[in-house]
Scaffold this motif. Structure first.
Motif, PDB file in Angstrom:
ATOM      1  N   CYS A  70      53.330  -5.868  31.290  1.00  0.00           N
ATOM      2  CA  CYS A  70      54.445  -4.922  31.213  1.00  0.00           C
ATOM      3  C   CYS A  70      55.073  -4.738  32.597  1.00  0.00           C
ATOM      4  O   CYS A  70      54.464  -5.041  33.633  1.00  0.00           O
ATOM      5  CB  CYS A  70      53.985  -3.590  30.644  1.00  0.00           C
ATOM      6  N   LYS A  71      56.289  -4.246  32.614  1.00  0.00           N
ATOM      7  CA  LYS A  71      57.035  -4.088  33.866  1.00  0.00           C
ATOM      8  C   LYS A  71      56.283  -3.218  34.856  1.00  0.00           C
ATOM      9  O   LYS A  71      56.180  -3.559  36.039  1.00  0.00           O
ATOM     10  CB  LYS A  71      58.429  -3.504  33.593  1.00  0.00           C
TER      11      LYS A  71
ATOM     12  N   ALA B 184      62.652 -13.969  33.106  1.00  0.00           N
ATOM     13  CA  ALA B 184      63.728 -14.904  32.750  1.00  0.00           C
ATOM     14  C   ALA B 184      64.322 -14.647  31.370  1.00  0.00           C
ATOM     15  O   ALA B 184      65.522 -14.833  31.160  1.00  0.00           O
ATOM     16  CB  ALA B 184      63.219 -16.340  32.837  1.00  0.00           C
ATOM     17  N   ASP B 185      63.511 -14.191  30.421  1.00  0.00           N
ATOM     18  CA  ASP B 185      64.017 -13.990  29.062  1.00  0.00           C
ATOM     19  C   ASP B 185      64.510 -12.562  28.813  1.00  0.00           C
ATOM     20  O   ASP B 185      64.971 -12.240  27.719  1.00  0.00           O
ATOM     21  CB  ASP B 185      62.973 -14.391  28.022  1.00  0.00           C
TER      22      ASP B 185
ATOM     23  N   SER C 237      58.999  -7.709  30.156  1.00  0.00           N
ATOM     24  CA  SER C 237      57.619  -8.002  30.530  1.00  0.00           C
ATOM     25  C   SER C 237      57.548  -9.455  30.987  1.00  0.00           C
ATOM     26  O   SER C 237      58.484 -10.221  30.799  1.00  0.00           O
ATOM     27  CB  SER C 237      56.679  -7.754  29.346  1.00  0.00           C
ATOM     28  N   LEU C 238      56.420  -9.815  31.608  1.00  0.00           N
ATOM     29  CA  LEU C 238      56.241 -11.182  32.083  1.00  0.00           C
ATOM     30  C   LEU C 238      55.234 -11.919  31.210  1.00  0.00           C
ATOM     31  O   LEU C 238      54.105 -11.458  31.052  1.00  0.00           O
ATOM     32  CB  LEU C 238      55.735 -11.196  33.538  1.00  0.00           C
ATOM     33  N   ASP C 239      55.658 -13.044  30.656  1.00  0.00           N
ATOM     34  CA  ASP C 239      54.702 -13.892  29.942  1.00  0.00           C
ATOM     35  C   ASP C 239      54.024 -14.794  30.971  1.00  0.00           C
ATOM     36  O   ASP C 239      54.312 -14.728  32.167  1.00  0.00           O
ATOM     37  CB  ASP C 239      55.373 -14.687  28.820  1.00  0.00           C
ATOM     38  N   PHE C 240      53.108 -15.656  30.523  1.00  0.00           N
ATOM     39  CA  PHE C 240      52.342 -16.462  31.469  1.00  0.00           C
ATOM     40  C   PHE C 240      53.244 -17.399  32.268  1.00  0.00           C
ATOM     41  O   PHE C 240      53.053 -17.583  33.469  1.00  0.00           O
ATOM     42  CB  PHE C 240      51.249 -17.259  30.749  1.00  0.00           C
TER      43      PHE C 240
END
Length: 90
Positions: A32-33, A62-63, A67-70
Motif C-alpha cells: 500500500c502507498k 506505473a498502473d 499500491s506497488l505490485d512486485f
C-alpha cells in the motif's frame, strides 16, 4: 580482471528482495502507498519532503493503482542499484 559473481550470492540477494517485498506487502500481492512511502523514507532518510515522496511513489506506481505490485517494487530496487553503481564510480 574482476572475479565472476558467486551465483549463490545472487540467488541469496534475489531471495532477500522477495522477502522484503513480502514483509512490506504483509502477505498481500501489493504494498500500500503508506507502507511504500515509509520504505522510501527508510531508504533515503528523512531528507525528502512529503510531496517529494508522493512524487516518487506516483512515478513507481506505473498502473496508478495506489499500491506497488512486485514489478513496480523491482523498479524501485533497480533504481537503488543504479544509484549505488553510480556512487561506486565516483
Amino acid at each position: 580482471m574482476s572475479e565472476k559473481p558467486d551465483v549463490g550470492n545472487v540467488v541469496m540477494a534475489a531471495l532477500a528482495i522477495n522477502m522484503c517485498f513480502c514483509e512490506c506487502a504483509q502477505g498481500k500481492d501489493t504494498i500500500c502507498k503508506k507502507d511504500a512511502v515509509q520504505l522510501l523514507r527508510k531508504e533515503i532518510g528523512n531528507k525528502a519532503k512529503p510531496e517529494e515522496l508522493d512524487k516518487m511513489f506516483n512515478t513507481l506506481d506505473a498502473d496508478g493503482s495506489g499500491s506497488l505490485d512486485f514489478q513496480e517494487f523491482m523498479t524501485l530496487v533497480g533504481s537503488v542499484a543504479i544509484m549505488c553503481r553510480e556512487m561506486m564510480k565516483e
